[in-house]
Design a protein around this motif. Sequence first.
Motif, short mmCIF file in Angstrom:
data_model
loop_
_atom_site.label_atom_id
_atom_site.label_comp_id
_atom_site.label_asym_id
_atom_site.label_seq_id
_atom_site.Cartn_x
_atom_site.Cartn_y
_atom_site.Cartn_z
N ASN A 207 -13.75 -86.85 39.49
CA ASN A 207 -14.74 -87.12 38.88
C ASN A 207 -15.75 -88.30 39.94
O ASN A 207 -16.06 -88.96 39.69
CB ASN A 207 -14.08 -88.00 37.91
N TRP A 208 -14.94 -88.69 41.36
CA TRP A 208 -15.51 -88.49 42.33
C TRP A 208 -16.62 -87.64 42.66
O TRP A 208 -16.60 -87.75 43.77
CB TRP A 208 -15.52 -89.58 43.46
N ASP B 174 -21.20 -92.06 44.22
CA ASP B 174 -20.05 -92.05 44.03
C ASP B 174 -19.12 -93.45 45.09
O ASP B 174 -19.23 -94.33 45.52
CB ASP B 174 -18.69 -92.54 42.70
N HIS C 168 -21.91 -95.92 46.90
CA HIS C 168 -21.81 -97.18 46.58
C HIS C 168 -20.03 -97.08 46.93
O HIS C 168 -20.16 -98.44 47.48
CB HIS C 168 -21.81 -96.80 45.07
N SER D 53 -15.67 -102.25 42.48
CA SER D 53 -15.61 -101.70 41.64
C SER D 53 -16.66 -102.02 41.06
O SER D 53 -17.78 -100.68 39.96
CB SER D 53 -14.44 -102.34 40.77
N GLY E 226 -19.59 -99.50 40.07
CA GLY E 226 -20.93 -98.89 38.88
C GLY E 226 -19.96 -98.63 37.21
O GLY E 226 -19.77 -98.79 36.49
N ASN E 227 -19.25 -97.25 37.87
CA ASN E 227 -18.60 -96.77 36.73
C ASN E 227 -17.43 -96.38 37.07
O ASN E 227 -16.71 -95.75 36.04
CB ASN E 227 -19.49 -95.36 36.35
N LYS E 228 -16.43 -97.05 37.72
CA LYS E 228 -14.66 -97.09 37.85
C LYS E 228 -14.71 -98.12 37.57
O LYS E 228 -14.71 -99.23 38.07
CB LYS E 228 -14.85 -96.32 39.77
N THR E 229 -13.04 -97.68 37.35
CA THR E 229 -12.32 -99.27 36.77
C THR E 229 -11.85 -99.66 38.00
O THR E 229 -11.86 -98.89 39.41
CB THR E 229 -11.22 -98.96 36.13
#
Length: 243
Positions: A125-126, A130, A133, A150, A154-157
Amino acid sequence: MYIFGGENYKKYKDDNMLDSTVQFIDVGARERKSHSYDINKYYRETLNTPCAPKEKKKITGWRQKAGGGYDHQFFDVETLDQLDEKETAWKEYQEAPDSVEEKPEEYMEEDEIMKKQLLSEGFANWNKKDFTHFIRGCEKYGRYNYEKISFEVGNKTLEEVKAYSEVFLKKAKTLELGERYLERIAKGEAEQERLQNIETILDQKFKKYENEAFSISGITVLYPKGTANKQPFSLLEDQFLSY
């Protein structure tokens, strides 16, 4: 065009009086072409020229399940490729046994289990955005500042960033540009440390005056000389900033 050596040969052409071996080539009327550069015409022709669509490379096999299987996703590419080849060869044999010269090694249930395990160990999912960034966040905030990284991604915990960062720092040198990424991060961290040191020194200096009516005039500041195009900061401007 029929005059040569002072004689007009047009009459011979019209009366078929010339030898059959002599032929006149009609080159047409000469015209002077314009060589002026028309920028509007250039862009009209360029924009109206159809561009061939860029073919996208089709992703198949385990890479299709793994979001592309790019190097920054840290999959065991070699083993997964071998398992893919083994599975494909076995399926082709099952579909047409007579079309192969030699029976391939059977693709077993254990092979499928291993493939699933290896796929779970990577970071499907990277995507490339991603990763870009992530590197930028490491440069700006330091490689261990997971919270701010994080936020940059932007879209990762925070937990996802931490897990990815730990693997990245262990395997960064296996990437094609791994050394360059590490250099960029180290350079960014050095800059952050430099700014932090400046801030610490200023804080220490200002604390000397915390029990007094503060005045920056009590601090000696050596202002450089300015130029015609660039004026340095002044004492008045620094007094304004300190308040």
